[in-house]
Design a protein around this motif. Structure first.
Motif, PDB file in Angstrom:
ATOM      1  N   UNK A 169      65.435  19.468  25.725  1.00 16.08           N
ATOM      2  CA  UNK A 169      64.952  19.723  27.086  1.00 16.08           C
ATOM      3  C   UNK A 169      63.429  19.818  27.117  1.00 16.08           C
ATOM      4  N   UNK A 170      62.859  20.499  26.119  1.00 13.00           N
ATOM      5  CA  UNK A 170      61.406  20.620  26.054  1.00 13.00           C
ATOM      6  C   UNK A 170      60.730  19.271  25.891  1.00 13.00           C
ATOM      7  N   UNK A 171      61.285  18.427  25.044  1.00 11.69           N
ATOM      8  CA  UNK A 171      60.721  17.088  24.843  1.00 11.69           C
ATOM      9  C   UNK A 171      60.745  16.280  26.139  1.00 11.69           C
ATOM     10  N   UNK A 172      61.860  16.310  26.843  1.00  8.97           N
ATOM     11  CA  UNK A 172      61.987  15.521  28.073  1.00  8.97           C
ATOM     12  C   UNK A 172      60.961  15.960  29.122  1.00  8.97           C
ATOM     13  N   UNK A 173      60.832  17.265  29.326  1.00  2.36           N
ATOM     14  CA  UNK A 173      59.900  17.755  30.337  1.00  2.36           C
ATOM     15  C   UNK A 173      58.447  17.625  29.883  1.00  2.36           C
ATOM     16  N   UNK A 174      58.206  17.821  28.586  1.00  5.54           N
ATOM     17  CA  UNK A 174      56.836  17.714  28.072  1.00  5.54           C
ATOM     18  C   UNK A 174      56.309  16.293  28.141  1.00  5.54           C
ATOM     19  N   UNK A 175      57.194  15.325  28.282  1.00  7.11           N
ATOM     20  CA  UNK A 175      56.768  13.929  28.339  1.00  7.11           C
ATOM     21  C   UNK A 175      56.248  13.528  29.711  1.00  7.11           C
ATOM     22  N   UNK A 176      56.281  14.458  30.682  1.00  7.61           N
ATOM     23  CA  UNK A 176      55.531  14.241  31.928  1.00  7.61           C
ATOM     24  C   UNK A 176      54.062  14.115  31.539  1.00  7.61           C
ATOM     25  N   UNK A 177      53.377  13.104  32.039  1.00  9.28           N
ATOM     26  CA  UNK A 177      52.111  12.723  31.417  1.00  9.28           C
ATOM     27  C   UNK A 177      50.898  13.548  31.818  1.00  9.28           C
ATOM     28  N   UNK A 178      50.884  14.141  32.994  1.00  6.89           N
ATOM     29  CA  UNK A 178      49.672  14.836  33.436  1.00  6.89           C
ATOM     30  C   UNK A 178      49.958  16.302  33.737  1.00  6.89           C
ATOM     31  N   UNK A 179      48.943  17.127  33.544  1.00  7.78           N
ATOM     32  CA  UNK A 179      49.080  18.554  33.842  1.00  7.78           C
ATOM     33  C   UNK A 179      49.202  18.808  35.339  1.00  7.78           C
ATOM     34  N   UNK A 180      48.669  17.919  36.160  1.00  9.82           N
ATOM     35  CA  UNK A 180      48.820  18.104  37.609  1.00  9.82           C
ATOM     36  C   UNK A 180      50.291  18.030  38.005  1.00  9.82           C
ATOM     37  N   UNK A 181      51.062  17.176  37.334  1.00  8.82           N
ATOM     38  CA  UNK A 181      52.491  17.086  37.614  1.00  8.82           C
ATOM     39  C   UNK A 181      53.260  18.248  36.990  1.00  8.82           C
ATOM     40  N   UNK A 182      52.755  18.765  35.876  1.00  6.97           N
ATOM     41  CA  UNK A 182      53.416  19.893  35.227  1.00  6.97           C
ATOM     42  C   UNK A 182      53.078  21.214  35.924  1.00  6.97           C
ATOM     43  N   UNK A 183      51.981  21.247  36.687  1.00 10.27           N
ATOM     44  CA  UNK A 183      51.545  22.510  37.288  1.00 10.27           C
ATOM     45  C   UNK A 183      52.598  23.091  38.231  1.00 10.27           C
ATOM     46  N   UNK A 184      53.365  22.236  38.913  1.00 11.63           N
ATOM     47  CA  UNK A 184      54.407  22.788  39.790  1.00 11.63           C
ATOM     48  C   UNK A 184      55.507  23.434  38.953  1.00 11.63           C
ATOM     49  N   UNK A 185      55.766  22.884  37.776  1.00  7.38           N
ATOM     50  CA  UNK A 185      56.709  23.536  36.865  1.00  7.38           C
ATOM     51  C   UNK A 185      56.168  24.891  36.416  1.00  7.38           C
ATOM     52  N   UNK A 186      54.846  24.956  36.225  1.00  7.72           N
ATOM     53  CA  UNK A 186      54.227  26.216  35.808  1.00  7.72           C
ATOM     54  C   UNK A 186      54.446  27.301  36.858  1.00  7.72           C
ATOM     55  N   UNK A 187      54.327  26.930  38.136  1.00  4.29           N
ATOM     56  CA  UNK A 187      54.573  27.916  39.199  1.00  4.29           C
ATOM     57  C   UNK A 187      56.016  28.396  39.173  1.00  4.29           C
ATOM     58  N   UNK A 188      56.949  27.462  39.033  1.00  2.00           N
ATOM     59  CA  UNK A 188      58.371  27.837  38.969  1.00  2.00           C
ATOM     60  C   UNK A 188      58.623  28.749  37.771  1.00  2.00           C
TER      61      UNK A 188
END
Length: 400
Positions: A169-188
């Protein structure tokens, strides 16, 4: 002090303006990523609120779960004092990261800063330390996810299976390429982990006694105002507190993807204020009510039912932490391979193959570590002692 030609040549990129801001970040040249356009990922699109979330998520996650146990070792007053000292040191170090980045826009990670301060040896040393640190943290994250899955499933499978699930699961989500796209995950993730830890904080306060305490007879918390631990125990506890603030090496990478790096300090102050306040509240309240019967991770302190509820709430947050700390070393390796190449910001097969190979490799190594050291508290202390201080208490201002 300005940049020198040798500095920039060592980093293999062209100079850009101090305090560089991209009014149109979808079509710009960046000192780290090169040409950014609509044909590939936009690596410069994190706003200041997203930056705050990413900063907080690198810290509020794994470390907070070990703070009450650290207070049990040190005593509540020395524990709070030491925590505040660590907070002050890391806040200053984090602030200097932002200043350093504005003065040297070509810097992506702590390895580049090490190169400017100490030459090629410094660059390679800090690069290796950066990767090792976050890979170990990712292993710890996988272990915490497996603990949560064990709690929710009532040990429905062996720990090794759940660690593997966390790694995939970590590999799949970590493969999102930019931190701007991951930032919404950070809020969740941030909302989930805060909800979980405040739930257990309230639960230990309203319950008669913690789950690990004797369940018959009179009981009173045996919390200690001060304590007299052995040197080894004290250093282990302090290392856990250092680990709770050990997001500093990630802040270079986060700043590098900010839309406007001049807002870095604003994001940092929000982050450190929320983090320190949360740590003090959680650490003091949970330890006050649980005393020496506090669990590590702390989510298990209020009994089996509350433990399952809290892990259910915390699981997305723990997974996001694992995602972020796989992403960071993966992107560092990715940049070392493709920096200066047209494939860095394109959607080519070379780009995707390299990127997925980097995140997959990090996930695999982290999985091996999590499987080899299946003790949460021990792994947290090891990371804090071995790499946390080195990576978080750095005088970045030496080369301003």
């Amino acid at each position: 002090m300005g940049k020198t030609g040798d500095d920039l040549e060592d980093l293999g990129i062209a100079p850009s303006q101090i305090g560089e801001v991209h009014d149109d970040p979808a079509n710009a040249h960046d000192a780290v990523f090169g040409e950014i356009n609509g044909d590939g990922p936009n690596y410069r699109d994190v706003g200041w609120l997203g930056t705050s979330a990413l900063m907080m998520k690198t810290q509020i996650g794994l470390g907070v779960l070990s703070i009450p146990a650290a207070f049990d070792t040190l005593g509540i007053v020395p524990g709070v004092i030491i925590m505040c000292i660590i907070a002050a040191i890391t806040t200053w170090s984090d602030y200097m990261v932002g200043i350093f980045k504005l003065r040297h826009p070509q810097v992506y990670g702590i390895d580049d800063a090490g190169g400017l301060m100490f030459g090629r040896v410094g660059r390679e040393f800090f690069g290796i330390a950066f990767c090792l640190f976050w890979i170990f943290v990712a292993g710890s994250g996988m272990l915490s996810v497996s603990i949560g899955l064990n709690a929710l499933s009532l040990h429905g499978a062996c720990t090794a299976v759940f660690v593997a699930v966390a790694a995939v699961a970590g590999f799949c989500l970590a493969s999102i390429r930019t931190l701007s796209q991951i930032s919404w995950l950070a809020w969740v993730g941030l909302v989930c982990i805060l909800t979980a830890i405040f739930t257990v904080t309230i639960a230990v306060g309203v319950q008669d006694r913690p789950a690990a305490a004797p369940q018959t007879g009179d009981w009173a918390s045996d919390f200690k105002i001060t304590n007299n631990p052995s040197f080894t125990d004290a250093m282990t506890a302090i290392s856990s507190l250092v680990f709770a603030y050990a997001g500093t090496p990630a802040f270079f990478s986060i700043a590098a993807e900010m839309r406007d790096p001049r807002h870095y300090t604003r994001s940092l102050l929000i982050c450190q204020g929320v983090v320190t306040g949360t740590y003090i509240i959680i650490g003091c309240v949970v330890y006050y009510f649980c005393g020496s019967y506090v669990a590590s991770p702390a989510l298990g302190s209020a009994g089996a039912t509350v433990k399952r509820i809290c892990y259910g709430l915390a699981l997305p947050g723990l997974l996001v932490t694992t995602t972020l700390v796989i992403h960071l070393p993966g992107k560092y390796i990715f940049l070392r391979i493709l920096r200066g190449s047209k494939h860095l910001t394109s959607n080519s097969m070379i780009h995707w193959g390299t990127w997925l190979g980097c995140t997959f490799s990090v996930a695999v190594v982290s999985y091996v570590i999590a499987s080899g050291i299946p003790v949460f508290g021990g792994l947290v202390s090891l990371i804090g002692a071995f790499l946390g201080t080195l990576m978080s208490f750095q005088p970045m201002g030496l080369h301003l």
